[in-house]
Scaffold this motif. Sequence first.
Motif, PDB file in Angstrom:
ATOM      1  N   ILE A   1       0.838  -1.203   0.000  1.00  0.00           N
ATOM      2  CA  ILE A   1       0.000   0.000   0.000  1.00  0.00           C
ATOM      3  C   ILE A   1       0.868   1.247   0.000  1.00  0.00           C
ATOM      4  O   ILE A   1       0.710   2.134  -0.829  1.00  0.00           O
TER       5      ILE A   1
ATOM      6  N   TRP B   1       1.162   3.797  -3.191  1.00  0.00           N
ATOM      7  CA  TRP B   1       0.277   4.902  -2.836  1.00  0.00           C
ATOM      8  C   TRP B   1       0.356   6.015  -3.862  1.00  0.00           C
ATOM      9  O   TRP B   1      -0.644   6.507  -4.342  1.00  0.00           O
ATOM     10  N   ASP B   2       1.599   6.342  -4.222  1.00  0.00           N
ATOM     11  CA  ASP B   2       1.757   7.458  -5.145  1.00  0.00           C
ATOM     12  C   ASP B   2       1.952   6.979  -6.584  1.00  0.00           C
ATOM     13  O   ASP B   2       2.487   7.678  -7.426  1.00  0.00           O
TER      14      ASP B   2
END
Lengths: 568, 276
Positions: free
Chosen positions: B262, B266-267
């Motif tokens: 995660i 995320w980005d």
Amino acid sequence: MRKPVIEFTNFSFHYRAQSSPTLSGINLTIYEGEKILIIGPSGSGKSTLGHCLNGLVPFFYPGEISGSLKIFGKETKEESIFKLSSMVGTVLQDPDAQFIGLTAAEDIAFKLENQFVPQEELFESVNRVAELVDMTEHLDSTPQDLSGGQKQRVTLAGSMIDNVNILLFDEPLANLDPATGKTAIELIDSIHKQTGKTTIIIEHRLEDVLHGEIDRIVIIDEGCVLADLTPNELLSSNLLIDTGIREPLYLTALRYAGCTITPELKPKSLKTLNIEVSKTKLHAWYETVGNAEKKPKNEVLLELKNIHFGYSKTKEIIKDVSFQINKGELISLIGKNGAGKSTLAKLICGFYPPAAGEILYEGENLIEHSIKERGDHIGFVLQNPNQMISQNFIFDEVALGLKFRGVPDKDIEDQVFHALKICGLYELRNWPISALSFGQKKRVTIASVLVLGPKLILLDEPTAGQDYKHYNEIMEFLWNLNQQGITIIMITHDMHLMLEYTNRAIVISEGQKVKEDEPANILTDEYVIRLANLKETSLYQLAKKAEFLDQRDFVKRFIHFDRRTRQL
Amino acid sequence: MKHKILSYIHQESPIHRLTGAAKLIGFILWSLTAMITYDTRILVVMFILGIMIFLLSKVEFRYISFVFYIFLLFLFINNIAIFLFEPMQGVEMYHTKHEFLHIIGHYSLTAEQLFYQANLTLKYLTIIPLALLFMVTTHPSEFAASLNKIGVSYRISYAVALALRYIPDIQRDYQNISLAQQARGIDLSKKQKLTKKLRYASSILMPLIFSSLNQIETISAAMELRGFGSQKRRSWYHERLFTKADYLAIMLIVLLFVFSMIITFWDGNRFYNPFI
């Protein structure tokens, strides 16, 4: 009516790679609960016969079968190796090589694991058979921690874990020392008595097997059944001498004394043997045989002075060992596995430096000499010739050490030919090594060490696993070599070898020298026998039974007479 | 005798008590995490966790020190090679260029490249110590059972265990053969030329190979005689049942894996970029 469990009818077998059949026209029936010994010289086909029973033939070693072999009424060639293995449990020759598991328990469980038996049942069964072979204490041990005899017990437990009805032992004594061999035979005996399983032992060490009960002995020679007799009948015949199998030593002594051996005397063991009729003859013979005259001591060739050594600093393996080897001696170095014999040999060859003490060769300290330099004086021959041979042809193999030393080609040829002549290999010099027998390979390795010109040769177990004929071949050769002035030290378990060929033995136990004496004295000394895992020679027991006052002297006179008879 | 390199050492610790299968699954997930992510924060955390796991196992560092140093040497060579072949890899990945030092031609030392290679090194440093730990804390037979449990064919699993079983025997044979050949005059010391040394080595290897082949024949006969390969499945004496600790360990690792993924993605990409 006895129930037949194994029936060979006109059975023949031909290995795919061989030019002629290994077994031909075998007719043999073995009944339920019998204990059978199958003997025969190397290459007679006795092992193949065993392979036919457990299915290695024809399923692992392919070939052509004719005739019929039925086990429990089933034709084996229509079964599979797995089906057969649930009827016949096999213990193979080499306890090291057949140990499969990483622990004793796992090895015992292996057969059941493969039958997908649930784990709880594995534990139960393993404990049950481990008790039978007295290995309960060692279930967690790794093969490296077990002795040869213990490994064999594990294999035995593993092969009978699924309640097979037939147990097959393929040369169970070949890799064991005398004391361990004796216990192995006792164990086989007790399991046979407890379980009543049909038991088949393939061996050539007759005297050792006869330590236990045997119902019948089958002699295999050149692929045929030569005889099928009770032990008493066989020992009274000339068949053993004809097929080159060693008879028990006590019988040799009786024959030397001019006694006739008949089945009525019950010669199968010293316990049953009726000695009364032979006693007078034996005593008369003893009087006529003189004692060996003592040879004067020669110069010292090799001397170990207070040697200490350990692979790690904390554990000493060799403790204060001193001894002398005289020029021209043929001497045996004996002791249990792990007593430190091989380590001593390695110290002498300079593979490791001793922690303390001196090794003198012709009075000169060897400490400064490298392994290679020592190789010019002291040759080292491994037990297994296959572990030494790296070339394809005899000449190249023997020349290797000289090439390493940068000797000119012209000289190499002369020296190699000389070594080959000494070893009786000159005619074979251009042969590929793969075409040689075990004994011949052994000679090649000895030649390849001799060519460097050592005065001393160290041999590790020169006769291990060899039958009587090959044993004789190797030992006669070493004897001749010794007569030509080469000093020989042998690490050995073979009691016959000690008695028949060496004049002195050094006994090592737990890293210490415990005795240094004539073999006749050593093999009649209970304390040393126990320390070195040997057993009492049957000659000594015969002398006791025949009421000789000086039993040790009886053994000595026998050896003296025996050597004279064989003209050594 | 000397301690055998990378063999199982029996000890008592929470890591030893875990079943082989749990450790194997855990190790696979752990390696996967470390391989996928380039997020330095996660790698640093994993590196520290790795050291803690190692301490928890009570395995003495000296048991694996030799292999570990060799690995460090390779890692060093690897880093140099990366720089030689791809000096601008970091710049490409992080889309910026902070040059410290221009060396020659297109070789220059950039913050991006250093950061990239530091990440790479960190990845190795999180995986390798645990791989070594796995080997010294898992009984080979149990390891085979675990492989089988996670779906590897039992024939292959057993072959692995058997290979481990024979390493000490082969080491012993090698020593014997080598000593006997040295007595005949083979010189394998540093003084010898390499070409000669190689030729000499064959006179040790040939007997070793042939004697090993003989052993293989015997062992396979012995295995067939005891029914190896007769059924589709087999049971394992040394297999251990999962305990709470095993489930807990696997859950923790799965959590670590999910959490890392995660954060990593995320980005939108695998790289943690401190430069923008």
